[in-house]
Design an enzyme around this catalytic site. Structure first.
Site, mmCIF file in Angstrom:
data_model
loop_
_atom_site.group_PDB
_atom_site.id
_atom_site.type_symbol
_atom_site.label_atom_id
_atom_site.label_comp_id
_atom_site.label_asym_id
_atom_site.label_seq_id
_atom_site.Cartn_x
_atom_site.Cartn_y
_atom_site.Cartn_z
ATOM 1 N N TYR A 206 1.882 5.192 -2.506
ATOM 2 C CA TYR A 206 2.211 6.571 -2.126
ATOM 3 C C TYR A 206 3.628 6.935 -2.522
ATOM 4 O O TYR A 206 3.942 8.108 -2.738
ATOM 5 C CB TYR A 206 1.912 6.819 -0.644
ATOM 6 C CG TYR A 206 0.436 7.031 -0.525
ATOM 7 C CD1 TYR A 206 -0.114 8.281 -0.770
ATOM 8 C CD2 TYR A 206 -0.420 5.967 -0.315
ATOM 9 C CE1 TYR A 206 -1.478 8.464 -0.783
ATOM 10 C CE2 TYR A 206 -1.786 6.133 -0.321
ATOM 11 C CZ TYR A 206 -2.310 7.386 -0.560
ATOM 12 O OH TYR A 206 -3.656 7.558 -0.588
ATOM 13 N N ARG B 58 -10.164 -10.470 -12.813
ATOM 14 C CA ARG B 58 -8.875 -9.936 -13.242
ATOM 15 C C ARG B 58 -7.873 -11.080 -13.268
ATOM 16 O O ARG B 58 -8.156 -12.187 -12.818
ATOM 17 C CB ARG B 58 -8.403 -8.832 -12.308
ATOM 18 C CG ARG B 58 -7.968 -9.316 -10.934
ATOM 19 C CD ARG B 58 -7.505 -8.186 -10.042
ATOM 20 N NE ARG B 58 -6.122 -7.816 -10.302
ATOM 21 C CZ ARG B 58 -5.288 -7.335 -9.369
ATOM 22 N NH1 ARG B 58 -5.703 -7.185 -8.125
ATOM 23 N NH2 ARG B 58 -4.054 -7.011 -9.676
ATOM 24 N N ARG B 59 -6.702 -10.821 -13.800
ATOM 25 C CA ARG B 59 -5.612 -11.789 -13.839
ATOM 26 C C ARG B 59 -6.034 -13.131 -14.421
ATOM 27 O O ARG B 59 -5.723 -14.181 -13.872
ATOM 28 C CB ARG B 59 -5.057 -12.011 -12.425
ATOM 29 C CG ARG B 59 -4.373 -10.798 -11.870
ATOM 30 C CD ARG B 59 -3.809 -11.041 -10.499
ATOM 31 N NE ARG B 59 -2.654 -10.183 -10.266
ATOM 32 C CZ ARG B 59 -2.006 -10.126 -9.134
ATOM 33 N NH1 ARG B 59 -2.348 -10.883 -8.128
ATOM 34 N NH2 ARG B 59 -0.959 -9.348 -8.994
ATOM 35 N N HIS C 189 -9.394 0.503 -11.810
ATOM 36 C CA HIS C 189 -9.031 1.460 -10.762
ATOM 37 C C HIS C 189 -7.557 1.867 -10.835
ATOM 38 O O HIS C 189 -7.234 3.043 -10.875
ATOM 39 C CB HIS C 189 -9.340 0.877 -9.379
ATOM 40 C CG HIS C 189 -8.703 1.638 -8.254
ATOM 41 N ND1 HIS C 189 -9.141 2.878 -7.858
ATOM 42 C CD2 HIS C 189 -7.635 1.358 -7.468
ATOM 43 C CE1 HIS C 189 -8.373 3.317 -6.874
ATOM 44 N NE2 HIS C 189 -7.447 2.413 -6.627
ATOM 45 N N PHE C 190 -6.653 0.891 -10.889
ATOM 46 C CA PHE C 190 -5.258 1.366 -10.809
ATOM 47 C C PHE C 190 -4.744 1.952 -12.117
ATOM 48 O O PHE C 190 -3.742 2.639 -12.112
ATOM 49 C CB PHE C 190 -4.291 0.368 -10.158
ATOM 50 C CG PHE C 190 -4.254 -1.004 -10.725
ATOM 51 C CD1 PHE C 190 -3.776 -1.254 -11.980
ATOM 52 C CD2 PHE C 190 -4.676 -2.081 -9.937
ATOM 53 C CE1 PHE C 190 -3.729 -2.529 -12.467
ATOM 54 C CE2 PHE C 190 -4.638 -3.364 -10.431
ATOM 55 C CZ PHE C 190 -4.163 -3.592 -11.698
ATOM 56 N N HIS C 191 -5.468 1.747 -13.217
ATOM 57 C CA HIS C 191 -5.049 2.483 -14.409
ATOM 58 C C HIS C 191 -5.493 3.941 -14.373
ATOM 59 O O HIS C 191 -4.938 4.764 -15.095
ATOM 60 C CB HIS C 191 -5.539 1.783 -15.685
ATOM 61 C CG HIS C 191 -4.727 0.553 -15.992
ATOM 62 N ND1 HIS C 191 -5.076 -0.691 -15.550
ATOM 63 C CD2 HIS C 191 -3.560 0.387 -16.654
ATOM 64 C CE1 HIS C 191 -4.173 -1.576 -15.945
ATOM 65 N NE2 HIS C 191 -3.240 -0.955 -16.613
ATOM 66 N N HIS D 141 0.810 -1.218 0.000
ATOM 67 C CA HIS D 141 0.000 0.000 0.000
ATOM 68 C C HIS D 141 0.846 1.271 0.000
ATOM 69 O O HIS D 141 0.663 2.127 -0.870
ATOM 70 C CB HIS D 141 -1.059 0.034 1.091
ATOM 71 C CG HIS D 141 -1.900 1.254 0.939
ATOM 72 N ND1 HIS D 141 -2.850 1.382 -0.047
ATOM 73 C CD2 HIS D 141 -1.860 2.453 1.558
ATOM 74 C CE1 HIS D 141 -3.364 2.597 -0.017
ATOM 75 N NE2 HIS D 141 -2.782 3.266 0.947
HETATM 76 C C1 HEM Z 1 -0.653 0.634 -23.159
HETATM 77 C C2 HEM Z 1 -1.031 0.883 -21.931
HETATM 78 C C3 HEM Z 1 -1.605 -0.176 -21.027
HETATM 79 C C4 HEM Z 1 -2.437 -1.233 -21.327
HETATM 80 C C5 HEM Z 1 -3.031 -1.593 -22.670
HETATM 81 C C6 HEM Z 1 -2.671 -1.966 -20.088
HETATM 82 C C7 HEM Z 1 -3.472 -3.078 -19.958
HETATM 83 C C8 HEM Z 1 -3.613 -3.856 -18.815
HETATM 84 C C9 HEM Z 1 -4.512 -4.966 -18.642
HETATM 85 C C10 HEM Z 1 -5.495 -5.461 -19.685
HETATM 86 C C11 HEM Z 1 -4.322 -5.469 -17.394
HETATM 87 C C12 HEM Z 1 -5.104 -6.581 -16.697
HETATM 88 C C13 HEM Z 1 -4.748 -7.942 -17.056
HETATM 89 C C14 HEM Z 1 -5.458 -8.963 -16.188
HETATM 90 O O1 HEM Z 1 -5.771 -8.724 -15.015
HETATM 91 O O2 HEM Z 1 -5.676 -10.070 -16.714
HETATM 92 C C15 HEM Z 1 -3.291 -4.691 -16.774
HETATM 93 C C16 HEM Z 1 -2.792 -4.909 -15.508
HETATM 94 C C17 HEM Z 1 -1.914 -4.046 -14.858
HETATM 95 N N1 HEM Z 1 -1.418 -2.832 -15.338
HETATM 96 FE FE1 HEM Z 1 -1.694 -2.099 -17.203
HETATM 97 N N2 HEM Z 1 -1.962 -1.341 -19.073
HETATM 98 C C18 HEM Z 1 -1.307 -0.247 -19.596
HETATM 99 C C19 HEM Z 1 -0.514 0.659 -18.919
HETATM 100 C C20 HEM Z 1 -0.165 0.553 -17.588
HETATM 101 C C21 HEM Z 1 0.607 1.522 -16.852
HETATM 102 C C22 HEM Z 1 1.172 2.819 -17.420
HETATM 103 C C23 HEM Z 1 0.749 1.031 -15.584
HETATM 104 C C24 HEM Z 1 1.455 1.613 -14.382
HETATM 105 C C25 HEM Z 1 2.291 2.604 -14.373
HETATM 106 C C26 HEM Z 1 0.073 -0.250 -15.528
HETATM 107 C C27 HEM Z 1 0.022 -1.071 -14.412
HETATM 108 C C28 HEM Z 1 -0.621 -2.290 -14.360
HETATM 109 C C29 HEM Z 1 -0.589 -3.172 -13.211
HETATM 110 C C30 HEM Z 1 0.174 -2.930 -11.902
HETATM 111 C C31 HEM Z 1 -1.377 -4.292 -13.530
HETATM 112 C C32 HEM Z 1 -1.682 -5.485 -12.622
HETATM 113 C C33 HEM Z 1 -0.822 -6.646 -12.925
HETATM 114 C C34 HEM Z 1 -1.241 -7.831 -12.100
HETATM 115 O O3 HEM Z 1 -2.449 -8.041 -11.900
HETATM 116 O O4 HEM Z 1 -0.340 -8.535 -11.635
HETATM 117 N N3 HEM Z 1 -0.483 -0.502 -16.758
HETATM 118 N N4 HEM Z 1 -2.875 -3.685 -17.660
HETATM 119 CU CU LIG Z 2 -3.961 -0.017 -0.670
#
Ligand code: HEM
Ligand SMILES: [Cu+2]
Length: 552
Positions: free
Chosen positions: A225, A437-438, A372-374, A221
């Site tokens: 921050y 998710r995931r 949310h985190f996006h 968490h």
């Molecule tokens: C081209 C831009 C991006 C696309 C298309 C994208 C797409 C996605 C998608 C579809 C997932 C979910 C996959 C799933 O849960 O099965 C994901 C997870 C995630 N994304 Fe992105 N994302 C982008 C940019 C970013 C950026 C800029 C960040 C952070 C600075 C980010 C951080 C994360 C994180 C932390 C997860 C979670 C991974 C996990 O569950 O272990 N993403 N993203």
């Molecule tokens: Cu938190």
């Protein structure tokens, strides 16, 4: 201090950090692009590549590597700009730290790419990666500590030389962020060193899963921050200067950072609300502490809009909203950050939902969380970093951010916003309908279930369209970064980018706000109250440790 640039050693350090950050960024976003197509059944990976491998790379490269390297590059430049040139020791230890961090990064990346560590960036036990993945993580953290101590050393030298003075706001905020980072990392270092490494190398049998997850979230968490506070430095200290205004209130800004340190650490259980091994009283207590963070968040929102309104009225804006139109919308250094702030409004509101004991049940582990985190780290933080990049790289390379590049930069932030609105809204709504998710493509063998995901918004295709626009935008950003680093024309003194630092009046700021011993003490007390008994429970009443699993 109006130095046009900073000394060469700092420039090289910062540029190296930024270069690694943007390399991670483009590979990470490419993984994101593949994810949206796989989830939509439009792309099948070859047998040697796995969805979870890509997703691990995406999370680690963007959420850990891009952010951390960017943040240190930003800190090194800003600390030199506001406190003066680094001494040789500060330069040396910054390099040592950077090299250790990079070694750790390379090690974890190699493990992920070779399919030895598809454990996602949260690396939950009992999934077990190759031991060197955890060694890489440990090195990564230790390296950031060395860089942090080097920067703290620079600050202490300044304070000795300027007894009785309050430090510049940028330096103060950097130190606050570093303190938060070091305290937060204690959790992840403990679990990696004492649980994961001995277990993954086979020196110790079984792992205490609940304990490892709790130590992870003790870190996980405040990690958010650690991303946000540097973005807030951009908001509090840099944006006012860009629009020609001043910091709204120096003491309010400092107090908000203190509150972020206090209320972002003893709250990790809000990620574990569905876990059975923690008594609900402790979850409740940590949920209450979580909600306290709304106070400094609203303080930040209030002071930002106060700065904007004050400046807009100075520029002749009349009536209730006339000031709004007077703001310098064509200046991408401002517009980028303003849009970033707008995204944080629904982002923060969603966070309140996630942290609520009951509502968490509805959204837990669904695509909502990804949505949310996006719109928290993926846009407010990331787009603030883009906005900083546009002037920081030319500041460091002494090149010109030309009119043509400025136009491209505007297109870049607009496309990022459009892509993110599409992708994130689709994810939020799909999540409410129960899309997990995931997970890679999920066939849902029932027509009723399939019908939930066939709306215009609640549709994996909408998510993929958004994701594709995002990736185009990311590529455009890399084009701009490469131009600013190597190809834009060299600046003359009239066209040289400056490092904007707004004027901040610290005369009335209470000295206690810079008494770090007090605040670290209060933070540790809160942590002890929130964690001692439940963690002792987890250790004393631990079930037999778990074997490792390779689920991929
Ligand atoms: C081209 C831009 C991006 C696309 C298309 C994208 C797409 C996605 C998608 C579809 C997932 C979910 C996959 C799933 O849960 O099965 C994901 C997870 C995630 N994304 Fe992105 N994302 C982008 C940019 C970013 C950026 C800029 C960040 C952070 C600075 C980010 C951080 C994360 C994180 C932390 C997860 C979670 C991974 C996990 O569950 O272990 N993403 N993203
Ligand atoms: Cu938190």
């Amino acid at each position: 201090m109006t130095a046009v640039s900073i000394p060469n050693p700092e420039r090289k350090l910062a540029l190296t950090n930024l270069g690694i950050a943007y390399t991670a960024f483009i590979i990470g976003t490419l993984c994101g692009l593949m994810q949206v197509f796989i989830r939509n059944d439009a792309l099948q990976l070859p047998a040697w590549l796995d969805y979870y491998q890509i997703l691990t790379a995406h999370g680690v490269l963007l959420a850990l590597i891009f952010t951390t390297f960017f943040i240190f590059g930003f800190f090194q430049s800003g600390m030199s700009r506001t406190l003066g040139a680094f001494g040789p020791k500060v330069v040396f230890w910054n390099w040592v730290g950077l090299i250790i961090t990079t070694t750790g990064t390379v090690m974890t990346t190699v493990m992920i790419v070779s399919g030895e560590a598809s454990v996602l960036y949260t690396f939950y036990a009992p999934m077990m990666a190759n031991g060197f993945f955890y060694v890489g993580l440990a090195l990564f953290v230790v390296g950031t500590w060395v860089q942090s101590f080097a920067l703290a050393g620079h600050y202490l030298v300044w304070r000795k030389a300027n007894k009785g003075e309050k430090s510049p706001l940028f330096a103060y905020m950097t130190v606050a962020t570093i303190i938060l980072w070091i305290i937060a990392c204690l959790g992840v270092v403990a679990t990696v060193l004492f649980q994961f490494i001995p277990w993954a190398f086979g020196w110790k049998e079984g792992i205490n899963v609940e304990l490892s997850r709790s130590l992870f979230w003790y870190f996980g968490h405040p990690l958010v921050y650690f991303w946000l506070l540097p973005a807030y430095i951009g908001w509090y200290v840099i944006v006012p200067k860009i629009i020609g205004g001043k910091v709204f209130s120096d003491s309010l800004a400092r107090l908000s950072f203190i509150l972020f340190i206090l209320f972002s650490i003893p709250v990790g259980f809000h990620h574990q609300l569905t876990e059975p091994g923690i008594a609900s009283f402790w979850k409740f207590l940590q949920t209450v502490l979580t909600f306290m963070v709304i106070v400094p968040s609203l303080m930040t929102a209030f002071s930002m809009f106060a700065v904007f309104e004050t400046r807009g009225r100075e520029l002749g804006g009349k009536g209730l909203f006339g000031w709004f139109r007077k703001l310098p919308w064509k200046d991408v250094r401002f517009t980028s950050i303003f849009i970033a702030m707008l995204f944080f409004i629904p982002g923060g509101a969603g966070g309140i939902i996630n942290a609520s004991f009951q509502m968490n049940e509805v959204i837990h582990n669904t695509l909502w969380v990804v949505g949310h985190f996006h719109i928290t780290v993926g846009t407010p933080v990331a787009m603030t970093f883009f906005g900083i990049t546009f002037w920081l790289i030319p500041f460091l390379t002494k090149r010109v951010f030309t009119k043509a590049l400025q136009r491209l930069a505007l297109i870049q932030i607009i496309t990022w916003s459009i892509g993110m609105v599409l992708m994130s809204t689709a994810q939020h709504v799909l999540g409410l309908f129960g899309a997990p998710r995931r997970t890679a493509y999920t066939g849902y063998q029932h027509e009723d279930a399939l019908a939930w995901f066939e709306g215009i918004i609640s549709n994996h295709v909408t998510m993929a369209v958004g994701g594709s626009i995002l990736f185009l935008s990311a590529s455009l950003l890399i084009f701009i970064v490469v131009q600013l680093a190597w190809f834009a024309p060299m600046a003359e003194s009239a066209t040289q980018e400056t490092f904007p630092i707004a004027e901040s009046d610290a005369r009335e700021t209470p000295g206690i706000l810079e008494n770090w011993t007090v605040w670290i003490g209060v933070a540790l007390v809160l942590i002890a109250v929130a964690y001692t008994i439940p963690v002792a429970d987890m250790i004393q009443h631990a079930p037999p440790g778990s074997d490792g699993f390779r689920t991929w």
